[in-house]
Design an enzyme around this catalytic site. Structure first.
Site, PDB file in Angstrom:
ATOM      1  N   ASP A  51       0.870  -1.174   0.074  1.00  0.00           N
ATOM      2  CA  ASP A  51       0.029   0.002  -0.007  1.00  0.00           C
ATOM      3  C   ASP A  51       0.835   1.304   0.067  1.00  0.00           C
ATOM      4  O   ASP A  51       0.418   2.451  -0.309  1.00  0.00           O
ATOM      5  CB  ASP A  51      -1.047  -0.122   1.264  1.00  0.00           C
ATOM      6  CG  ASP A  51      -0.533  -0.151   2.332  1.00  0.00           C
ATOM      7  OD1 ASP A  51       0.839  -0.154   2.652  1.00  0.00           O
ATOM      8  OD2 ASP A  51      -1.219   0.144   3.622  1.00  0.00           O
ATOM      9  N   SER A  52       2.366   1.014  -0.110  1.00  0.00           N
ATOM     10  CA  SER A  52       2.899   2.112  -0.170  1.00  0.00           C
ATOM     11  C   SER A  52       2.908   2.680  -1.451  1.00  0.00           C
ATOM     12  O   SER A  52       3.317   3.798  -1.982  1.00  0.00           O
ATOM     13  CB  SER A  52       4.750   1.664   0.122  1.00  0.00           C
ATOM     14  OG  SER A  52       4.772   0.425  -0.961  1.00  0.00           O
ATOM     15  N   ASP A  90      -1.344  -6.233  -0.368  1.00  0.00           N
ATOM     16  CA  ASP A  90      -1.495  -5.635   0.870  1.00  0.00           C
ATOM     17  C   ASP A  90      -2.819  -5.086   1.141  1.00  0.00           C
ATOM     18  O   ASP A  90      -3.088  -4.356   0.204  1.00  0.00           O
ATOM     19  CB  ASP A  90      -0.375  -4.414   0.841  1.00  0.00           C
ATOM     20  CG  ASP A  90       0.108  -4.099   2.129  1.00  0.00           C
ATOM     21  OD1 ASP A  90      -0.125  -4.803   2.987  1.00  0.00           O
ATOM     22  OD2 ASP A  90       1.021  -2.803   2.043  1.00  0.00           O
ATOM     23  N   LYS A 120      -1.033  -9.510   3.003  1.00  0.00           N
ATOM     24  CA  LYS A 120      -0.635  -9.100   3.925  1.00  0.00           C
ATOM     25  C   LYS A 120      -1.618  -8.319   5.030  1.00  0.00           C
ATOM     26  O   LYS A 120      -2.184  -7.133   4.359  1.00  0.00           O
ATOM     27  CB  LYS A 120       0.515  -8.231   3.693  1.00  0.00           C
ATOM     28  CG  LYS A 120       1.485  -7.507   4.716  1.00  0.00           C
ATOM     29  CD  LYS A 120       2.926  -7.168   4.410  1.00  0.00           C
ATOM     30  CE  LYS A 120       2.825  -5.776   3.887  1.00  0.00           C
ATOM     31  NZ  LYS A 120       2.145  -4.742   4.823  1.00  0.00           N
ATOM     32  N   GLU A 122      -1.698  -5.524   8.454  1.00  0.00           N
ATOM     33  CA  GLU A 122      -1.007  -4.892   9.644  1.00  0.00           C
ATOM     34  C   GLU A 122      -1.533  -5.224  10.935  1.00  0.00           C
ATOM     35  O   GLU A 122      -2.992  -5.061  10.841  1.00  0.00           O
ATOM     36  CB  GLU A 122      -1.134  -3.546   9.268  1.00  0.00           C
ATOM     37  CG  GLU A 122      -0.032  -2.973   8.086  1.00  0.00           C
ATOM     38  CD  GLU A 122       0.018  -1.505   8.075  1.00  0.00           C
ATOM     39  OE1 GLU A 122      -0.481  -0.746   8.830  1.00  0.00           O
ATOM     40  OE2 GLU A 122       0.584  -0.988   6.840  1.00  0.00           O
ATOM     41  N   GLU A 189       8.775  -4.183  10.568  1.00  0.00           N
ATOM     42  CA  GLU A 189       9.113  -2.853  10.373  1.00  0.00           C
ATOM     43  C   GLU A 189       9.527  -1.889  11.724  1.00  0.00           C
ATOM     44  O   GLU A 189       8.902  -1.846  12.424  1.00  0.00           O
ATOM     45  CB  GLU A 189       8.043  -2.245   9.611  1.00  0.00           C
ATOM     46  CG  GLU A 189       8.220  -0.993   9.140  1.00  0.00           C
ATOM     47  CD  GLU A 189       7.600  -0.283   7.801  1.00  0.00           C
ATOM     48  OE1 GLU A 189       6.306  -1.271   7.505  1.00  0.00           O
ATOM     49  OE2 GLU A 189       7.546   0.772   7.559  1.00  0.00           O
TER      50      GLU A 189
HETATM   51  O1  KIV Z   1       3.490  -1.014   1.737  1.00  0.00           O
HETATM   52  C1  KIV Z   1       4.609  -1.542   1.684  1.00  0.00           C
HETATM   53  O2  KIV Z   1       5.505  -1.300   0.765  1.00  0.00           O
HETATM   54  C2  KIV Z   1       4.936  -2.307   2.879  1.00  0.00           C
HETATM   55  C3  KIV Z   1       6.418  -2.791   2.975  1.00  0.00           C
HETATM   56  C4  KIV Z   1       7.212  -1.660   3.173  1.00  0.00           C
HETATM   57  C5  KIV Z   1       6.761  -3.891   3.918  1.00  0.00           C
HETATM   58  O3  KIV Z   1       4.156  -2.528   3.679  1.00  0.00           O
END
Ligand code: KIV
Length: 276
Positions: A51-52, A90, A120, A122, A189
């Site tokens: 989600d980056s 994510d 993924k 959180e 992280e």
């Molecule tokens: O969103 C992302 O890129 C991440 C990684 C930095 C682990 O969650």
């Protein structure tokens, strides 16, 4: 039958095998078809559609604004370029927090519409019950603890976690709860390296994948834009190793193109179509 040297497809089982053999796991993010194809051909173990994307692709200052629909579009594009790497999607802010049903339906969308293989999520011990249900539905889950960017306002900024006893025991308790819930792997992280050492040693199955978490993880993940220099200048955390500096290369190429167009050098006769 002729044997080929073709690299095997990475699966969740590969993560377990690598952890048990002490072989490090390399993960990078990608958000589009072309980059996914390049990464896949390098031998990378897994590609995370993070989600980056909210920051590095869409220009927001946090991961909070990105939606399920946008994340699914990125994931589907990455899936079209990925053959061997494990494809992880994510789950964005509010796609899993409201209820277990929401989490299952959105995780399922990533597999059905985005062709992801893993999601993924959180969150620590407080997310374990939800994650357990998602895993029971046949969807592999990678956990994510430490500085979880979707909770950035609660942390009050990018502060390194796991310093005091309270934070350290919360992280260890969370890692164990996520493993128990069925996470095959957990992103750690921005956590002090000694706390990470303790967590990695305590987990029997789940591989730890670090970002800003020191050397004691079973693997590492970085954002592709960061290692290529494709990020805002002010983002230079200590943990980041930049492997290339693409902006000057892009700028030089584009300036040359502008110059060629302006002086009529492009297109040449060879680059044009004539009836005769
Ligand atoms: O969103 C992302 O890129 C991440 C990684 C930095 C682990 O969650």
């Amino acid at each position: 039958m002729a044997k080929t040297n073709e690299r095997k497809k990475t699966t969740v089982q590969t993560f377990f095998n690598k952890k048990s053999k002490g072989e490090k796991i390399a993960v990078l993010t990608a958000y589009d078809y072309f980059m996914a194809k390049l990464l896949d051909q390098t031998g990378i173990d897994a590609i995370l559609v993070g989600d980056s994307a909210s920051n590095v692709i869409h220009g927001y200052d946090s991961t909070l604004p990105i939606t399920m629909d946008i994340m699914i579009a990125h994931t589907a594009a990455v899936a079209r370029g990925t053959r061997k790497a494990l494809l992880i999607a994510d789950m964005p802010f509010l796609s899993f927090q409201p209820s277990t049903e929401t989490a299952i339906l959105n995780a399922g969308r990533f597999l059905k519409e985005g062709r992801a293989e893993v999601v993924k999520v959180e969150g620590g011990v407080e997310m374990a019950a939800t994650i357990k249900r998602v895993v029971e539905c046949g969807i592999p889950v990678m956990g994510h603890i430490g500085l979880t960017p979707q909770s950035i306002h609660r942390f009050g900024g990018p502060k390194v976690q796991g310093k005091g006893e309270k934070s350290r025991s919360y992280l260890l308790e969370s890692a164990l709860a996520l493993e128990e819930a069925g996470c095959f792997s957990i992103v750690l992280e921005l956590i002090h390296a000694d706390a990470v050492h303790e967590i990695t040693a305590a987990l029997k199955m789940a591989a730890t994948i670090g970002i800003g978490a020191g050397p004691h993880c079973d693997g590492q993940v970085l954002v592709i834009n960061d290692i290529l220099g494709l990020r805002e200048d002010e983002f230079k955390p200590k943990f980041l190793r930049q492997y290339a500096d693409l902006p000057p290369i892009i700028t030089t190429a584009v300036k040359k193109y502008i110059e060629d167009v302006r002086r009529g050098d492009y297109p040449s006769e060879k680059e044009s179509y004539f009836t005769k």
